[in-house]
Design a protein around this motif. Sequence first.
Motif, PDB file in Angstrom:
ATOM      1  N   PHE A 133       0.823  -1.214   0.000  1.00  0.00           N
ATOM      2  CA  PHE A 133       0.000   0.000   0.000  1.00  0.00           C
ATOM      3  C   PHE A 133       0.855   1.262   0.000  1.00  0.00           C
ATOM      4  N   ALA A 134       1.972   1.215   0.702  1.00  0.00           N
ATOM      5  CA  ALA A 134       2.870   2.377   0.701  1.00  0.00           C
ATOM      6  C   ALA A 134       3.453   2.607  -0.690  1.00  0.00           C
ATOM      7  N   TYR A 135       3.805   1.509  -1.362  1.00  0.00           N
ATOM      8  CA  TYR A 135       4.345   1.619  -2.724  1.00  0.00           C
ATOM      9  C   TYR A 135       3.319   2.239  -3.667  1.00  0.00           C
ATOM     10  N   GLN A 136       2.065   1.749  -3.567  1.00  0.00           N
ATOM     11  CA  GLN A 136       1.005   2.289  -4.412  1.00  0.00           C
ATOM     12  C   GLN A 136       0.747   3.765  -4.122  1.00  0.00           C
ATOM     13  N   GLN A 137       0.755   4.114  -2.825  1.00  0.00           N
ATOM     14  CA  GLN A 137       0.399   5.466  -2.421  1.00  0.00           C
ATOM     15  C   GLN A 137       1.504   6.479  -2.672  1.00  0.00           C
ATOM     16  N   PHE A 138       2.747   6.107  -2.346  1.00  0.00           N
ATOM     17  CA  PHE A 138       3.828   7.086  -2.344  1.00  0.00           C
ATOM     18  C   PHE A 138       4.781   6.990  -3.535  1.00  0.00           C
ATOM     19  N   ILE A 139       4.693   5.904  -4.286  1.00  0.00           N
ATOM     20  CA  ILE A 139       5.596   5.758  -5.437  1.00  0.00           C
ATOM     21  C   ILE A 139       4.809   5.682  -6.742  1.00  0.00           C
ATOM     22  N   VAL A 140       3.869   4.728  -6.840  1.00  0.00           N
ATOM     23  CA  VAL A 140       3.133   4.552  -8.090  1.00  0.00           C
ATOM     24  C   VAL A 140       2.253   5.755  -8.392  1.00  0.00           C
ATOM     25  N   ALA A 141       1.470   6.212  -7.406  1.00  0.00           N
ATOM     26  CA  ALA A 141       0.549   7.335  -7.648  1.00  0.00           C
ATOM     27  C   ALA A 141       1.282   8.607  -8.077  1.00  0.00           C
ATOM     28  N   PRO A 142       2.343   9.037  -7.361  1.00  0.00           N
ATOM     29  CA  PRO A 142       3.079  10.224  -7.828  1.00  0.00           C
ATOM     30  C   PRO A 142       3.700  10.026  -9.208  1.00  0.00           C
ATOM     31  N   LYS A 143       4.191   8.814  -9.494  1.00  0.00           N
ATOM     32  CA  LYS A 143       4.758   8.540 -10.820  1.00  0.00           C
ATOM     33  C   LYS A 143       3.706   8.719 -11.901  1.00  0.00           C
ATOM     34  N   ASN A 144       2.495   8.219 -11.628  1.00  0.00           N
ATOM     35  CA  ASN A 144       1.420   8.364 -12.609  1.00  0.00           C
ATOM     36  C   ASN A 144       1.102   9.830 -12.871  1.00  0.00           C
ATOM     37  N   VAL A 145       1.083  10.637 -11.803  1.00  0.00           N
ATOM     38  CA  VAL A 145       0.789  12.064 -11.947  1.00  0.00           C
ATOM     39  C   VAL A 145       1.847  12.751 -12.799  1.00  0.00           C
ATOM     40  N   GLU A 146       3.114  12.476 -12.518  1.00  0.00           N
ATOM     41  CA  GLU A 146       4.202  13.089 -13.288  1.00  0.00           C
ATOM     42  C   GLU A 146       4.198  12.608 -14.737  1.00  0.00           C
ATOM     43  N   ALA A 147       3.911  11.321 -14.928  1.00  0.00           N
ATOM     44  CA  ALA A 147       3.862  10.768 -16.284  1.00  0.00           C
ATOM     45  C   ALA A 147       2.769  11.440 -17.111  1.00  0.00           C
ATOM     46  N   VAL A 148       1.607  11.657 -16.491  1.00  0.00           N
ATOM     47  CA  VAL A 148       0.506  12.317 -17.201  1.00  0.00           C
ATOM     48  C   VAL A 148       0.899  13.740 -17.596  1.00  0.00           C
ATOM     49  N   LYS A 149       1.571  14.448 -16.704  1.00  0.00           N
ATOM     50  CA  LYS A 149       1.992  15.827 -16.997  1.00  0.00           C
ATOM     51  C   LYS A 149       2.916  15.881 -18.205  1.00  0.00           C
ATOM     52  N   THR A 150       3.925  15.029 -18.219  1.00  0.00           N
ATOM     53  CA  THR A 150       4.893  15.068 -19.324  1.00  0.00           C
ATOM     54  C   THR A 150       4.268  14.554 -20.623  1.00  0.00           C
ATOM     55  N   PHE A 151       3.355  13.591 -20.507  1.00  0.00           N
ATOM     56  CA  PHE A 151       2.668  13.086 -21.697  1.00  0.00           C
ATOM     57  C   PHE A 151       1.801  14.177 -22.321  1.00  0.00           C
ATOM     58  N   LEU A 152       1.056  14.892 -21.495  1.00  0.00           N
ATOM     59  CA  LEU A 152       0.181  15.949 -22.016  1.00  0.00           C
ATOM     60  C   LEU A 152       0.981  17.078 -22.653  1.00  0.00           C
ATOM     61  N   ALA A 153       2.158  17.390 -22.072  1.00  0.00           N
ATOM     62  CA  ALA A 153       3.020  18.411 -22.671  1.00  0.00           C
ATOM     63  C   ALA A 153       3.504  17.963 -24.049  1.00  0.00           C
ATOM     64  N   ALA A 154       3.857  16.681 -24.161  1.00  0.00           N
ATOM     65  CA  ALA A 154       4.294  16.139 -25.453  1.00  0.00           C
ATOM     66  C   ALA A 154       3.140  16.138 -26.452  1.00  0.00           C
ATOM     67  N   GLN A 155       1.947  15.790 -25.977  1.00  0.00           N
ATOM     68  CA  GLN A 155       0.780  15.753 -26.848  1.00  0.00           C
ATOM     69  C   GLN A 155       0.451  17.153 -27.374  1.00  0.00           C
ATOM     70  N   LYS A 156       0.637  18.165 -26.531  1.00  0.00           N
ATOM     71  CA  LYS A 156       0.395  19.554 -26.947  1.00  0.00           C
ATOM     72  C   LYS A 156       1.353  19.940 -28.076  1.00  0.00           C
TER      73      LYS A 156
END
Length: 235
Positions: free
Chosen positions: A57-80
């Motif tokens: 649960f710690a991995y999901q909460q503190f590592i996977v979730a933040p990674k997903n947020v950062e990945a979405v940000k950089t993906f959307l910038a590339a898509q733009k």
Amino acid sequence: MAKLAKNAQNEQEGKETVEFFKDLDREALNTERFLEKYSKPLGITFGVLILGVLGFFAYQQFIVAPKNVEAVKTFLAAQKNLTEGKDKEALGGKSAANPGFLGTYNDYSSTKIGKLSAYSAGLLKFKEGKFQEALDLLDNFSSDDKTLMAMKYGAMADAKSGLNKNDEALSLLDKAAAASDDPYTTYYFTRKAGILALGLKKNADAKKYFSAIDEKYQDYDNGMSDSYIEMTKYY
């Protein structure tokens, strides 16, 4: 006589009851001894299980979730950048300031957005004529979406054709046609496979593809499959 028999029966039942409770006592004693003997390793095992659950649960909460947020940000910038026609910026991968699709895949390959970035980067590499790099990136893409998987195999087929590996391309087009439940997607890749088979002089295969279109997908083909079937006889 009957009374004696009944007394004997009662006595026997009494003995059986006593023996039953003795057995229970022995079992209880054995259990206590087992727990005394193995309390430490059992405690360690239980502790490891608890730590494992908490760790997950710690991995999901503190590592996977933040990674997903950062990945979405950089993906959307590339898509733009891509929608603005800035292909090189969209591809990125040359600086931390502009990761683009390539950087997003490299940094977040374990996330769904990271895998989707591999697909987008593969298409841009194909557009540059770097077919092997495109193929490698596309191969790293996976999704539960059947239509996206069909598009992946179709793009890989194009990359194989760019490398003059047309037999392998034809096999990938078969996979693309079979991957999706969407009828138009299946039609589209079946038609591509038929045209490629004609180009490879595999007329029997070409006829098979165009006959399938004639049978199942006439609504999309406007009767063109008949012409292609005729071509397989003479081309």
